[in-house]
Enzyme design. Structure first.
Site, short mmCIF file in Angstrom:
data_model
loop_
_atom_site.label_atom_id
_atom_site.label_comp_id
_atom_site.label_asym_id
_atom_site.label_seq_id
_atom_site.Cartn_x
_atom_site.Cartn_y
_atom_site.Cartn_z
CG LEU A 56 -1.95 -1.09 1.39
CD1 LEU A 56 -2.68 -0.94 2.72
CD2 LEU A 56 -2.93 -1.08 0.23
CG ASP A 57 0.49 4.37 -2.94
OD1 ASP A 57 1.27 3.52 -3.41
OD2 ASP A 57 -0.31 5.02 -3.63
#
Length: 211
Positions: A56-57
């Site tokens: 995930l960013d």
């Protein structure tokens, strides 16, 4: 760094499902001072075998799965590669879409002159597909459910920008009003479904968005 603000949603011999907080990398960055991340915190605090399966960013919060052995890592990675997992994200976006749902199929690529941004490129971009659905409408913004079919970097953020509805609080892509509307990127991985690599049981995890 401690695990203090990291919620372990599920754990067994094969895998960990974590509710990742915003502003935490999934894996170490290139710079030495970017070592702090989800996987190293887990490895340093009782889960030395933890292996990243997907990412995930940094600013995105929500559900992420890590494997606890080589076989589980191989099988979970295969499920993501073959699109056998199900993922959905909750987001707040600027403006009001004319319809209540739709699909965005626009090819994406990395944009080195403006790193770490990505852009739509119909000639050199890689295929990317997102489904979206409005959940709630509120004045200048709305709550949407985003379902990525492909898993390109920044896909949801760039796709929503491309149809004129950037995500609130997005420091990379939002215009001034959308950026000022919230103090964090409003993107949260709220649903994750996968098949257990040992038992074959279908697992479903949900996490309500913190915004």
């Amino acid at each position: 760094m401690p695990l203090s603000n990291i919620e372990i949603v599920h754990q067994d011999a094969a895998l960990l499902v974590i509710n990742k907080p915003t502003l935490l990398l999934s894996v170490p960055g290139r710079a030495e001072d970017n070592r702090d991340c989800l996987v190293t915190r887990l490895q340093d605090n009782g889960y030395p075998e933890a292996r990243i399966v997907h990412r995930l960013d940094w600013e995105t919060s929500g559900l992420i799965v890590l494997a606890r052995d080589a076989d589980s890592h191989r099988e979970l990675s295969r499920q993501f590669h073959d699109r056998e997992t199900e993922k959905a994200y909750t987001a707040l976006c600027w403006g009001q879409p004319e319809t209540d749902s739709g699909r965005i199929e626009l090819p994406l690529r990395y944009d080195p002159p403006n790193k770490p941004r990505h852009i739509v490129d119909h000639e050199q971009g890689k295929h990317a597909l997102t489904f979206w659905r409005v959940v709630e409408r509120r004045g200048d913004w709305c709550r949407v459910e985003l379902t990525p079919i492909t898993g390109r970097s920044h896909q949801l953020r760039v796709h929503m920008l491309a149809i004129g509805h950037p995500l609130l609080g997005d420091r990379l892509y939002a215009h001034e009003q959308a950026l000022a509307a919230f103090d964090r990127l409003c993107l949260h991985a709220s649903l994750l479904c996968l098949t257990h690599p040992h038992s074959g049981e279908r697992l479903r995890f949900e996490s309500p968005a913190p915004f």
